[in-house]
Design an enzyme around this catalytic site. Structure first.
Site, PDB file in Angstrom:
ATOM      1  CB  CYS A 174      -0.970   0.004   1.175  1.00 28.47           C
ATOM      2  SG  CYS A 174      -0.198  -0.270   2.776  1.00 28.47           S
ATOM      3  CG  HIS A 213      -4.185   0.647   4.468  1.00 27.50           C
ATOM      4  ND1 HIS A 213      -3.759   0.009   3.329  1.00 27.50           N
ATOM      5  CD2 HIS A 213      -5.242   1.422   4.101  1.00 27.50           C
ATOM      6  CE1 HIS A 213      -4.526   0.385   2.309  1.00 27.50           C
ATOM      7  NE2 HIS A 213      -5.418   1.233   2.750  1.00 27.50           N
ATOM      8  CG  ASP A 255      -8.119   2.778   0.810  1.00 25.43           C
ATOM      9  OD1 ASP A 255      -7.263   1.889   0.651  1.00 25.43           O
ATOM     10  OD2 ASP A 255      -8.725   2.944   1.883  1.00 25.43           O
TER      11      ASP A 255
END
Length: 265
Positions: free
Chosen positions: A20, A127, A142
């Site tokens: 991420c 994250h 995202d």
């Protein structure tokens, strides 16, 4: 009048293993500018510098602080692929962008009028994602979702407040963002990135929501299509081995950024 960047397209990356941070950096830059190996090289360089500082300040290699520090794993990347904020900062510095904690005094104007800024990085636990203004409109990029989510200017402030209340660390990104990604380059695709029109993005999210509602109505609480649930479960042994190899490199190379891009004013 100057036209929209990247032909009006949005660049989005979906979750790959635990990358991420890579997805976050690339969506801030709006293009596949960095790979996991680029960030691993930056992490290795940061580790090397930190060890050098500890050795100089802790009485050499025999100092207790240095021995304890040196015996630990990397402080800037885990074998699973999670990178520190320092790595993200170094990556964005390559493009003359500055990362500033939103709660710092210098970022106070952004707390009052966030819509006047261009990008925010958000982090909680392991994250990362970004909130980015593209062609005058705000989107939440995202990688756990199939497409970027449009945010109105009003909802931008509400979203940031909600994230802060939930314990997320938020960073402001300032500087001259790349105006265009070299789409004609052979590096214009990294395997998990996609270029979408705003209309495509909206349709994808609506379709995912329909699937999710259908799943919920059947009594099976799933995140079908929208949230990529294999984010937590995926174990990519090849990625771990590659990152470990990068960290063993005594002289990590900096990310390749040969393509010269026009900067936003």
């Amino acid at each position: 009048m100057e036209g929209p960047s990247n032909g009006g397209l949005l660049y989005h990356e979906v979750q790959e293993s635990k990358l991420c941070a890579v997805h976050c950096v690339n969506t801030v830059l709006q293009g596949p500018f960095f790979s996991e190996f680029d960030l691993a090289a930056l992490a290795a360089d940061l580790d090397k510098r930190e060890r050098q500082m500890m050795m100089e300040g802790g009485g050499g290699r025999g100092g207790g602080d240095f021995v304890a520090f040196d015996s630990e794993e990397s402080h800037n990347v885990s074998l699973g692929g999670d990178f520190s904020i320092q790595v993200l900062e170094k990556a964005l510095e390559v493009w003359d962008l500055q990362v500033i904690p939103l709660n710092s005094p210098v970022a106070e104007p952004a707390q009052i009028d966030p819509e006047l800024e261009n990008a925010f990085i958000c982090h909680l636990e392991d994250h990362w994602f970004c909130i980015r203004k593209v062609n005058g409109e705000w989107y939440k990029f995202d990688s756990l979702y199939a497409a970027p989510e449009y945010l109105s200017k009003f909802y931008l402030s509400a979203c940031l407040d909600s994230l802060k209340g939930a314990g997320w660390s938020i960073f402001l990104v300032r500087g001259n963002f790349p105006k265009e990604c070299p789409l004609s380059s052979s590096e214009a695709s990294n395997g998990y990135g996609q270029w979408l029109t705003p209309e495509d993005s909206s349709r994808i999210l609506k379709a995912c929501n329909v699937k999710e509602e259908s799943s919920l109505s059947s009594g099976r609480v799933q995140r079908t299509g929208n949230r990529l649930t294999d984010y937590v479960e995926a174990e990519d042994e090849d990625l771990k081995a590659a990152i470990a190899a990068s960290l063993l490199d005594s002289f990590p190379s900096m990310p390749s950024t040969e393509a010269q891009t026009e900067k936003e004013e």
